[in-house]
Design an enzyme around this catalytic site. Sequence first.
Site, short mmCIF file in Angstrom:
data_model
loop_
_atom_site.label_atom_id
_atom_site.label_comp_id
_atom_site.label_asym_id
_atom_site.label_seq_id
_atom_site.Cartn_x
_atom_site.Cartn_y
_atom_site.Cartn_z
N HIS A 239 0.80 -1.23 0.00
CA HIS A 239 0.00 0.00 0.00
C HIS A 239 0.83 1.27 0.00
CE1 HIS A 239 0.87 -0.16 4.32
NE2 HIS A 239 0.68 1.14 4.31
C1 UD1 Z 1 -1.73 5.65 5.99
C2 UD1 Z 1 -0.41 6.09 6.59
C3 UD1 Z 1 0.59 4.95 6.51
C4 UD1 Z 1 0.04 3.67 7.13
C5 UD1 Z 1 -1.30 3.36 6.46
C6 UD1 Z 1 -1.91 2.12 7.05
C7 UD1 Z 1 0.08 8.50 6.30
C8 UD1 Z 1 0.95 9.47 5.61
N1 UD1 Z 1 0.18 7.22 5.89
O1 UD1 Z 1 -1.49 5.41 4.60
O2 UD1 Z 1 1.75 5.30 7.23
O3 UD1 Z 1 0.93 2.62 6.92
O4 UD1 Z 1 -2.17 4.47 6.63
O5 UD1 Z 1 -2.93 1.63 6.26
O6 UD1 Z 1 -0.63 8.86 7.18
N2 UD1 Z 1 -8.65 5.19 1.36
C9 UD1 Z 1 -9.88 4.62 1.28
N3 UD1 Z 1 -10.55 4.35 2.45
C10 UD1 Z 1 -10.03 4.62 3.67
C11 UD1 Z 1 -8.76 5.23 3.73
C12 UD1 Z 1 -8.06 5.50 2.57
O7 UD1 Z 1 -10.41 4.35 0.21
O8 UD1 Z 1 -10.68 4.32 4.68
C13 UD1 Z 1 -7.90 5.46 0.10
C14 UD1 Z 1 -8.12 6.85 -0.42
O9 UD1 Z 1 -8.09 6.79 -1.81
C15 UD1 Z 1 -6.93 7.60 0.10
C16 UD1 Z 1 -5.83 6.53 0.02
O10 UD1 Z 1 -6.52 5.32 0.34
O11 UD1 Z 1 -6.62 8.74 -0.64
C17 UD1 Z 1 -4.69 6.77 0.97
O12 UD1 Z 1 -5.18 6.88 2.31
P1 UD1 Z 1 -4.37 7.71 3.39
O13 UD1 Z 1 -5.04 7.62 4.70
O14 UD1 Z 1 -4.06 9.07 2.88
O15 UD1 Z 1 -2.98 6.95 3.47
P2 UD1 Z 1 -2.68 5.38 3.57
O16 UD1 Z 1 -2.12 4.96 2.27
O17 UD1 Z 1 -3.82 4.60 4.11
#
Ligand code: UD1
Length: 358
Positions: free
Chosen positions: A205
């Site tokens: 991820h």
């Molecule tokens: C975040 C953390 C990472 C951690 C990970 C665990 C930061 C910078 N990164 O990354 O360190 O390892 O969480 O999973 O904080 N999305 C969904 N549903 C959700 C959440 C996210 O669809 O419930 C999708 C969205 O398109 C979003 C993307 O995932 O833009 C990234 O989510 P985000 O929370 O920004 O970062 P993670 O990649 O989850």
Amino acid sequence: MKIVSVVGARPQFVKLAPIHKAAVAAGVEHVIVHTGQHYDPMLSDVFFDDLGIAAPDVHLGVGSGSHGVQTGAMLAAMDAVFDEHRPDWVLVYGDTNSTIAAALSAVKLHIPVAHLEAGLRSFNRRMPEEHNRVMTDHAADLLLAPTQVAVDHLANEGLAERTVLVGDVMTDVLFEVRDAIGARPSALIEELGLAPGEYYVATIHRAENTDDPERLAVVAASLAGLDKPVILLAHPRVVAKAAAHGIELTQGALIAHAPLAYHDLIGAVLSSAGVVTDSGGLQKEAFLLRIPCTTVRTETEWVETVEMGWNVLANSAEEIAAAVSRPHPDATDDAPYGDGHAAERVIRVLQDQAQGSR
Ligand code: UD1
């Protein structure tokens, strides 16, 4: 004593579980703030339900966005929450955008901040998590380090006086869940008709593996070419990026599957031949379960796993294939991640230092 814990992303809910339990056992008032960074039920609610964590007292509902937009929205919403609760400690977890937002808001309100999982370093300044953890460590009043390596990093940055070695709270919850699972067969094995020991569990991820389509295509093809079925527990981010660029996440040996709840994940790993991941937590969980791990990154914060031979860093298709088929690592009794009682230690340190220092 009153602690406000701020969490928002999946690994933070896992760390919150033992802290909440220890806080309740010690009679500490524990307020849980969920930023809303993760909002999909399988990334959020299922952890609260399965790990017996009380529902969040406050939900900021921030959701996804670019780093600045997401972090800024959390920061703006947090001031009022801290002002209302005025805790003895704000406790922040790990290295996500939720961590840095809460730390920054709290220090500016002169509320003591404790950073759980302090001192981890990848020394890769391109990782958002590295900025978040370095800045949080330097802002916080109390640094709760999981390992001696983390303690040493903090000392090198002049932060020794604020540092306490408590152990790793993920070990606490992992041991409990492992023991609860016992010999129960993995739900994933039954669902997919897999043979125990004849498949790999994968998670991918991180931005560096998902956001560049060429890189994601290489990673998917590498996993697809492995010698056993590879069950990819796909974070929504990797699903979205793959769909946007026409990359198949089910091809060859690779089978995409929805993320799992924590007990099911641990059960699936326990019966697997190995783990292939870019997650921080899963590298360590694999070691604690004594399952060989291959990490699709150029560095790791959990260097002990590599030093002991239970984790190998691999990036190209050849490196990944060689790493997953390497000889089984040597058995070890080393316990660099503590004894499974880190959360109790955290609460004791917070209690001791709440009156003394302020
Ligand atoms: C975040 C953390 C990472 C951690 C990970 C665990 C930061 C910078 N990164 O990354 O360190 O390892 O969480 O999973 O904080 N999305 C969904 N549903 C959700 C959440 C996210 O669809 O419930 C999708 C969205 O398109 C979003 C993307 O995932 O833009 C990234 O989510 P985000 O929370 O920004 O970062 P993670 O990649 O989850």
